[in-house]
Scaffold this active site. Sequence first.
Site, PDB file in Angstrom:
ATOM      1  CB  CYS A   2      -0.938   0.080   1.196  1.00  0.00           C
ATOM      2  SG  CYS A   2      -2.051  -1.305   1.303  1.00  0.00           S
ATOM      3  NE  ARG A  27       4.534   1.783  -0.239  1.00  0.00           N
ATOM      4  CZ  ARG A  27       5.595   1.470   0.485  1.00  0.00           C
ATOM      5  NH1 ARG A  27       6.803   1.661  -0.012  1.00  0.00           N
ATOM      6  NH2 ARG A  27       5.477   0.975   1.688  1.00  0.00           N
ATOM      7  CD1 TRP A  73      -0.472  -6.129  -3.630  1.00  0.00           C
ATOM      8  CD2 TRP A  73      -0.408  -6.926  -1.536  1.00  0.00           C
ATOM      9  NE1 TRP A  73      -0.124  -7.460  -3.686  1.00  0.00           N
ATOM     10  CE2 TRP A  73      -0.081  -7.976  -2.428  1.00  0.00           C
ATOM     11  CE3 TRP A  73      -0.438  -7.190  -0.172  1.00  0.00           C
ATOM     12  CZ2 TRP A  73       0.213  -9.259  -1.995  1.00  0.00           C
ATOM     13  CZ3 TRP A  73      -0.140  -8.477   0.259  1.00  0.00           C
ATOM     14  CH2 TRP A  73       0.178  -9.496  -0.651  1.00  0.00           C
ATOM     15  CG  ASN A  97       1.729   0.981   4.195  1.00  0.00           C
ATOM     16  OD1 ASN A  97       1.418  -0.181   3.994  1.00  0.00           O
ATOM     17  ND2 ASN A  97       2.967   1.411   4.094  1.00  0.00           N
ATOM     18  N   GLY A  98       0.040  -0.659   6.670  1.00  0.00           N
ATOM     19  CA  GLY A  98       0.540  -1.427   7.812  1.00  0.00           C
ATOM     20  C   GLY A  98      -0.529  -2.388   8.282  1.00  0.00           C
ATOM     21  CD  GLU A 493      16.536 -13.050  -9.471  1.00  0.00           C
ATOM     22  OE1 GLU A 493      15.981 -13.546  -8.484  1.00  0.00           O
ATOM     23  OE2 GLU A 493      16.244 -11.908  -9.900  1.00  0.00           O
ATOM     24  CE  LYS A 497      13.276 -10.963 -11.255  1.00  0.00           C
ATOM     25  NZ  LYS A 497      13.917 -10.421 -10.105  1.00  0.00           N
ATOM     26  CD  GLU A 500       9.101 -10.816  -9.869  1.00  0.00           C
ATOM     27  OE1 GLU A 500       8.419 -10.339  -8.961  1.00  0.00           O
ATOM     28  OE2 GLU A 500      10.354 -10.805  -9.861  1.00  0.00           O
ATOM     29  CG  HIS A 516      18.165 -37.054  -7.457  1.00  0.00           C
ATOM     30  ND1 HIS A 516      18.577 -38.334  -7.180  1.00  0.00           N
ATOM     31  CD2 HIS A 516      19.295 -36.322  -7.631  1.00  0.00           C
ATOM     32  CE1 HIS A 516      19.904 -38.380  -7.146  1.00  0.00           C
ATOM     33  NE2 HIS A 516      20.364 -37.163  -7.425  1.00  0.00           N
ATOM     34  CE  LYS A 615      11.203  -2.902  -6.059  1.00  0.00           C
ATOM     35  NZ  LYS A 615      11.829  -3.866  -6.972  1.00  0.00           N
TER      36      LYS A 615
HETATM   37  O1  M6R Z   1      12.762  -5.816  -0.460  1.00  0.00           O
HETATM   38  P1  M6R Z   1      13.263  -7.222  -0.396  1.00  0.00           P
HETATM   39  O2  M6R Z   1      14.558  -7.403  -1.123  1.00  0.00           O
HETATM   40  O3  M6R Z   1      13.373  -7.747   1.013  1.00  0.00           O
HETATM   41  O4  M6R Z   1      12.180  -8.088  -1.154  1.00  0.00           O
HETATM   42  C1  M6R Z   1      12.288  -9.474  -1.224  1.00  0.00           C
HETATM   43  C2  M6R Z   1      11.373 -10.046  -2.275  1.00  0.00           C
HETATM   44  O5  M6R Z   1      10.042  -9.708  -2.003  1.00  0.00           O
HETATM   45  C3  M6R Z   1      11.721  -9.551  -3.678  1.00  0.00           C
HETATM   46  O6  M6R Z   1      13.045  -9.827  -4.007  1.00  0.00           O
HETATM   47  C4  M6R Z   1      10.795 -10.202  -4.718  1.00  0.00           C
HETATM   48  O7  M6R Z   1      11.050 -11.574  -4.782  1.00  0.00           O
HETATM   49  C5  M6R Z   1      10.988  -9.531  -6.085  1.00  0.00           C
HETATM   50  N1  M6R Z   1       9.717  -9.145  -6.608  1.00  0.00           N
HETATM   51  C6  M6R Z   1      11.638 -10.407  -7.083  1.00  0.00           C
HETATM   52  O8  M6R Z   1      11.781  -9.782  -8.318  1.00  0.00           O
END
Ligand code: M6R
Length: 620
Positions: A2, A27, A73, A97-98, A493, A497, A500, A516, A615
Amino acid sequence: MCGIVGMVNGHPVAADLVAALGRLEYRGYDSAGVALAGPGLPVHRILGRATDLVPVLEAESPQGHAGIGHTRWATHGRAELRNAHPHRHGGVAVVHNGIIENHDVLRRQLREKGHHFASDTDSEVIPHLMSEALAQGCSPVEALLETCRVLKGAYAIAAVTAAEPDRLLVARMGSPLVVARGQGVAATASDPAALAGMAHEYAALAEGEIAELTGEGIHFHPIRIQERRRGERRQQPRPVTVERRGQGRRAEQRSWQLIADPTAARADGRIFTHHTRREIAEQPEALAATDAALRGLALAPAVVACDRFTVIACGSSLFAGAVARDAIERAAGVTVDLEVASEYRDRSAPPRGVALLISQSGETADTIAAMARFRADGLPAIGMVNVRESAIGRAAEMVWPVTAGQEIGVAATKSFTSQLLALMRFGIALGEARGTGDAAYRVALAHALDAAPGICAEAEKSEPIARILAQRIAGEGEALFIGRGWGAALAQEGALKLKELSYLRAQGYPAGELKHGPIAVIREGSPVIVCTPGDAGQAKVLANASAVAARGARVVALTDASGAEAASGTAAETITLPGDALTAPFAQAVFMQLLAYHTALALGHDVDRPRNLAKSVTVE
Ligand code: M6R
């Protein structure tokens, strides 16, 4: 999660609020809304994006000079209009927010007093509590103070009232919030970048602090959680700090910083349609800035004395730790354990050594909770954050900074490669300070890191190849990424990517594990991307790649010049990226980011705001 914003100005603020909300959509973007102070206290809310508010506001043309806004969010309560912020009750409108942990208890108490609630959110108790306090004779700022004293949990709050058309109230405990000022304007936001072009400079609101914002200045008050004795008169809160532009400051000095515009044209004149693509292009600068900030930084004695480190992180930050793990272990002669923050926080084994918390935002709830375990045992934690003024940045005993600049796209790109560089530099600094580890490797790794910004710039030129491969993956609807050592972590990774941004099923696996079980998913034509640098481990990873090729997979090898010949013996397609085996994690990361970006574009997805995500993940 948020984003909140608020503004007081000498003219109508609705349009600026919506523009600022647009910059906070990273956010969350389930719903959006604004409320304007003054008679009638108008509230406008929509399901969807902040930009969808524009036609609503055009029709209404609200004139308020003070207002608040929110982009959501969903956590408590589904993404429905009745759960959208601002929430209004009895002359008070609030954005939050929170998480208010005691909202159930507060709701019950308020219901007993005759309150009815219109939403499922935890946030809605805030305007109800404030209006209760107003009804008992409090001023709006007193009402916010009284309210904050009963709230438990994390909050960044902005509130406006019907009674005060030129005043905005804000409060912060555990969630990010800044206040900002400019010529005749005072503002607030979850992130200062939202206010670029609207206010001149910003400062963080301290934990447990309230501020009153008017066109004349910003008044700060501490939230002192204390019980008033029965019959004791409520005192009008007196500000402990008053800060006005160009005037002397009383009491504490606050650090004000200029607000930079993250969307300004790049120095090389390139303009990008998406933040994500722009941030992929910004990696050379991000790495160079991170390197510059780390130069000469000394490690605390407790860190130098330690030979056991626990990397704790989530998502891409965790994978950055996994990719760099071997480099740190070899450069410094120490052991590095890896822990998924959301799992580690509930482990019963006692923490050991020094925690290395990696987080772009520095606000990830699971990583913060994992840090608490180390702190409870009196063990030090190093924060590796991109946002210095974040919860982890402030709480960690030491910060080993990442200086990638603001990252707006939900997918981690430049923060990931900057974390890699920071982690590897950490390994070198640690090995040098301890006098342990492989000295010759440290020299070679340092040279590779010097070259990394240039390698990222070169790797970006592989975009046409990434685009073609993306078309194919979009058509196949899936991809498997494999590698060994750091390549296994980078494969994860790459898969994250792709998942997502494109919503396709993508998996990252250690190549040696395929036999395995996972090899069963291979069918004729399955796209398999292999991270295969030209190093001593290449023969093994290529043997694993051969096994999937023999079962019909279409193997695409990501390698460097020294590994290209061997790779082309196995792979249907060999993509030779710039650099060598030591810089390969940077070059391959850039390629995988471009691949995910173009696959998402091919499928028509919103690259900067992928579905279901936000984010910074400030919930458990
Ligand atoms: O702000 P942070 O690095 O702690 O966030 C961790 C994950 O939420 C973040 O890396 C997320 O996996 C990304 N969207 C990946 O691209």
